[in-house]
Design an enzyme around this catalytic site. Sequence first.
Site, short mmCIF file in Angstrom:
data_model
loop_
_atom_site.label_atom_id
_atom_site.label_comp_id
_atom_site.label_asym_id
_atom_site.label_seq_id
_atom_site.Cartn_x
_atom_site.Cartn_y
_atom_site.Cartn_z
N HIS A 100 -6.01 27.50 32.52
CA HIS A 100 -4.79 27.49 33.35
C HIS A 100 -3.71 26.60 32.72
O HIS A 100 -2.87 26.05 33.43
CB HIS A 100 -5.06 27.02 34.78
N SER A 152 17.57 24.49 13.10
CA SER A 152 18.59 25.06 13.98
C SER A 152 19.92 24.87 13.26
O SER A 152 20.12 23.90 12.54
CB SER A 152 18.59 24.30 15.31
N LYS A 185 15.84 19.74 14.69
CA LYS A 185 14.86 20.77 15.05
C LYS A 185 13.93 21.19 13.92
O LYS A 185 14.34 21.29 12.77
CB LYS A 185 15.58 22.02 15.56
N GLU A 219 6.70 32.44 16.49
CA GLU A 219 7.40 33.22 17.53
C GLU A 219 7.59 34.66 17.08
O GLU A 219 7.49 35.60 17.87
CB GLU A 219 8.74 32.56 17.85
#
Length: 469
Positions: free
Chosen positions: A148, A265, A271, A278
């Site tokens: 979970h 970024s 970043k 992804e």
Amino acid sequence: MGAGAASGGAQLLPEVLAFSSSLPLDRALLKEDVIGSLAHLIMLARTGIVPRETAGRIRDELFTVFGKELPEEEDVHMAVETLLTRALGEEAGMLHTARSRNDQIALDLRLHVREQCALALHELFLLLQELADRAERERDTLLPGYTHRQRAQPVSAAYYLCAWGAMFQRDMRRLHPPSDLPLGVGALAGTSLPIDRHLVRKLLHFGSITANGLDTVGDRDFALDFAYGATRVLLHASRVATDVIDFATSEFGYVTLDDEIAMGSSMMPQKRNPDLFELIRGKCGRAVGNLMSLLVTVKGLPGGYNRDLQEDRQPLLETGPLLVSVLRMLRLGLGRVKFDGARGRAALEDGATAATDIAEALAQTGVPFRTAYKLTGALVRKCAESGVSLSRAPLQLAQQIDPRFTAAVLGAADAVASVARKKNAGGTSRESIEEQIQFLRERAHQAKSLMAHTPRLDALLRELKEAAL
Ligand code: ARG
């Protein structure tokens, strides 16, 4: 001969040709198409249906199409036939004896899927090996396992790697190359000419021939199986990607990404984004879409060949390269992810992930598990109230709850000991991890041998060039 030769010489409207042509996509099947034609031609020559000299000239000409520009035609089959006809005239037309584009495309697609299976199995072999090697080096790196998305129990990074490998080794079964030869059923009903399907089968290294022509020309089950197999792999890759993406956040912090794969970024200088993972996760959507597209294309079609089937081209031809590239990127990416053992241990410290171990240790002293579970639950709450970590719970505090808590029971909270104690098969102990790594290595070798036994297009092309007519 112009576009429309396949329509009995009728001349198609250019717009209709453009709309209906599959050439922009199925030109990718040129090698498969030539291979199928070579095998068919050899069979026609050996059975005496086509004179040997003619077959020889057609064969030579077939090898020249790779260097030529394909003419505008309905599909790759007609484009090749047009090239042959330009070179040889009417004689070229002998190649299409006892053959239809319906069984021809069914063959080309199977040859394509077989090749893609081999490429994917090779990548699967490399990935499983990488996961096994890496698991060997990460046995002592501890971090929480989750249910979970809540910290649950201590595990090792090796355990995660073996879990990922366990998913991909299952996919192997789904990437079995098609083994039944469709060629020879003609448009749907077979042919009155004395062809030899088993000879073609042997030439193309198929294990069997399809049983019924009406079924064969409308069958895309092998494409659906492959698309599903690929989708399964990508689903699994997407789940691994999510673990990596989450673990690379400063909130989790269990992994860091190497400079070679971390992306920046354009605006935020700090970043280090996990774009690679992804994208791996994102590409899974395409695989699911392609599978759906194939399923819907086949759904409700009447028996036999229907032109709708040509719409299999985009989803199917996209599937193999997508699968292979994702497997490759996942392997390269995981190889450049570093585990931060200190962060993992820190998360285990304040996560009360030792609660199950304490309850089990208490149960081992004879306390019924349900009672042990409740007493440990009470201890977890007491520790939280007093601001101490469960793994450092003072004996005195525990005994206020129940005198059956002992120093030995509380000692079970140590994360290293906890991981080591799960000795049953499939657990986290050193012995079990050893077995799991061994299993992944065996499966990797099975993938390799399945790949090695899969006939490849380039080898076939060489064989068919030399085969006696
Ligand atoms: N281009 C067609 C396809 O890919 C080949 C088969 C065409 N057959 C036909 N009867 N029109 O499916």
